[in-house]
Design an enzyme around this catalytic site. Sequence first.
Site, short mmCIF file in Angstrom:
data_model
loop_
_atom_site.label_atom_id
_atom_site.label_comp_id
_atom_site.label_asym_id
_atom_site.label_seq_id
_atom_site.Cartn_x
_atom_site.Cartn_y
_atom_site.Cartn_z
CB SER A 1 14.43 -24.28 44.10
OG SER A 1 15.37 -23.73 44.97
CB VAL B 1 13.54 -15.06 47.60
CG1 VAL B 1 12.26 -14.28 47.39
CG2 VAL B 1 14.34 -15.11 46.31
CD GLU B 2 16.70 -20.02 47.05
OE1 GLU B 2 17.94 -20.10 47.00
OE2 GLU B 2 15.95 -20.68 46.32
N GLY B 3 17.09 -16.00 51.78
CA GLY B 3 18.05 -15.31 52.64
C GLY B 3 18.32 -13.93 52.09
#
Length: 826
Positions: free
Chosen positions: A211, A499-501
């Site tokens: 990722s 996570v990731e926003g």
Amino acid sequence: MVELLFCAAVLAGVVALGMYKAPLWAWAAALAVSAILWQSAIHGSMGLFGFALWLAAIAFGLLAVPQIRRTLLIAPAFKFVRGTLPKVSDTEAQALEAGTVGFDAELFSGEPDWDKLRSIAPIMLTPEEQAFLDGPTDELCRMIDDWQVRHTDREVSDEVWDFVKSRGFLGMLISKEHGGLGFSAQAQSLIIGKIASRSPDVVTIVMVPNSLGPGELIEKYGTERQKSYYLPRLAKGEEIPCFSLTGPTSGSDAATMRDIGIVTRAEHDDIVGIRLSWDKRYITLGPKATLVGLAFRAFDPDNILGRGENLGITVALIPANHPGVQIGRRHLPSGNAFPNGPNWGKDVFIPIDWVIGGEKMVGQGWRMLMECLAAGRAISLPSSATAGTKAMLRFTSAYGRIRKQFGFPVARMEGIEEPLARMIESAYACEAARAVTASMVSRGERPSVLSALMKYQTTERMRRAVDDAFDIHGGRAICDGPANYLQSAYQMVPVGITVEGANILTRTLITFAQGALRSHPYLYREIQAAQDPDTERGLDAFEAAFGDHIAFSVSNATGAFFHNLTWGAFVPAPDQAYEMAHWYRQLGRAARNFAFVADLTVATLGGALKTKQKIAGRLADALSELYFLACVLKRYEDDGRLSSDRTLVALAAANGLYRFQEALRGVVDNFPNAPARWLMRVVCFPLGSPYRPARDVLGHRAVKLVLDAPEVRDRLTRHIFVSNEPDDPTGLLEVTLKKVVAAEEAEKRLERAIRAGTIRRYHGIDWIGEAMAKGIVTESEGLQLREVETLVARVIAVDDFDPADLKPNYGGLGHNSRGAESAAAE
Ligand SMILES: Cc1cc2nc3c(=O)[nH]c(=O)nc-3n(C[C@H](O)[C@H](O)[C@H](O)COP(=O)(O)OP(=O)(O)OC[C@H]3O[C@@H](n4cnc5c(N)ncnc54)[C@H](O)[C@@H]3O)c2cc1C
């Protein structure tokens, strides 16, 4: 009466002119003809209505003249827009421009082009990808002992690490040329999903290198040297990467990081480098990493690079053993076992060619991150959350069929049907959206808006599925131990949400408030024009976009009104929609309503949209429902239009449209601008709320399909790992389910005899033996029932422990808090 009919005809004409985006002169001509008819043949004199028609005809006639239009309409609108439309900061502009616009723009347009949806490939893997999914991925799944990982060792075993490294799992996105597997996004998504269905911890160690992070950034932006040195090493797992962006003071607002890099020269030679000071936390794989991808803000006070002082966010590759790099200890994220921890450094010197892409990429970090984020966010979490949802359904449908209370399998009870139907709907819809989105990425798209909505929707739906699975399992889910196959998903839910926003931010800010700028057909062009320092050039660009925008707005308002009055009967459905034509029409109608409300929201709220997050969040939900329903229809077609799936589509479509309506109604009811609120209500709900949740009978049918048609259960849970080993807790479910179904008839007879009092079922009594002796079941049935009895006892059993074994294995190690330390140091 004639006059009333005439007025209705004029209204219909206005709706038609608006819907078909008639040019201004056509409006002027049509209104003038109507005025003449009214005056001469219908009313006999001008009257108020005739006066209004003439006024409108003259106004449209004047606006049809370009010079007059520019002076009277465009220039004032330009001035107004400059003051009200949202200002776009540099980092926002980079985020907006980084991603691509795809099918989301169709939904924003109000008239989705279904051919564009259908042109997205169904799930397709190369033979090599398929072999990897069926071979090493299955092998990995079989190796994993979830309890060992998350409890006993609190560590992914060396054996698993060695396997994923040697088989290339860590280099799926690295091209073959550089030693990786070079798999498509679809293949990566399916591989990640399968591992996720087995162990959230193990999938994390595979997912992170595939990722946003060093591998992807080097592959896309690295110098030739960085590519040839690092990529083969990353692909083979000789380097373990981590990506360090988040710090104690910069979480969601990562761009405000305090981590700094000063461009400088090394003391004794002339090497240009960067002196770094940073403090990061929550970094996944950090404690195990050999290569740290570090994001920091670069400054060049001596103008060594000749590009001024403030260079912007930059990403560099730093070996973890480089002097001064502090790889801290470990966080304990929701009790999960994947490595996660802080790292920091003070005045650490690195040569400038450690910046990814070399010196020329100093300051380009944010753009790089945003470009990669849009694609990565569409794959990792949507794939693992979808797999989690499917796994929850697979395990729970089996357990609910096996577990009996009040003489019935609990899954057959109406109360349980409700959450089970919800899980079925989520499994079908999430997989549909996952597959479509992964195919988009496979063909090179970087869907920023769709990836954001996929991230928050799939992780939220998984959260619900996990809760439902727990409710249906009762105490069996709550007691942890090696036999508990649900706990690891429960522990992982908050991680996926954050996570990731983090989801609240992603829903209320990123998906719509920023997404509208990106996916709206005209808005971003208008904002760019309004922000142009050259006013004349800006006005020209604005005029080009604004004219089309007005036609678009009028078309959506009239189109939505018309389709709402006619229940969507005239919305075009695509060719060969057949039995799905109804849902396509309703989806088209909903898209018209969405486009109208979204457009009016942006026009009236402008820059305030970013703070009106309850409105923006609901619009994000509405957009998500449209996208998911479009994907559901596509899945139905891609899967070969199976008759059993009609029930699943109807369930997902009815509920999706209802949720869409409630989200839109929430926007309208709470809209802060009264005239806009009134207009939205008239246009979108002229006959009240049209949609209702799916009827109970649909949920009943869907649950029955899953319980009684194994092939439907298999398709709903496709691409997850399924064990058939009785010694594996999930394999035991599968084995027992088959035996329970096979023994169903004999069991019913036994149950009847017990209820009638012919047989007594208490501890210490051989009730099956009694049933055989009394001829209630045959001998072979009795043997079958004995086997089922033993298996069911194992399925419903929970673990117990020696109290000493339950002492946390991190208890005596001490802890500290870097956040507090660093704050104190400042
Ligand atoms: C287990 C784990 C692994 C992680 N791995 C990594 C990693 O490998 N690398 C890395 O760099 N980072 C990593 N992170 C960091 C992760 O990306 C952040 O936790 C996340 O961005 C949120 O930041 P925060 O936790 O500081 O929350 P905060 O930013 O403090 O947010 C708190 C809440 O406020 C909401 N919020 C914030 N701003 C807004 C807004 N403008 N509008 C509406 N709501 C808002 C958020 O949605 C959230 O609900 C990881 C985090 C965890 C927990």
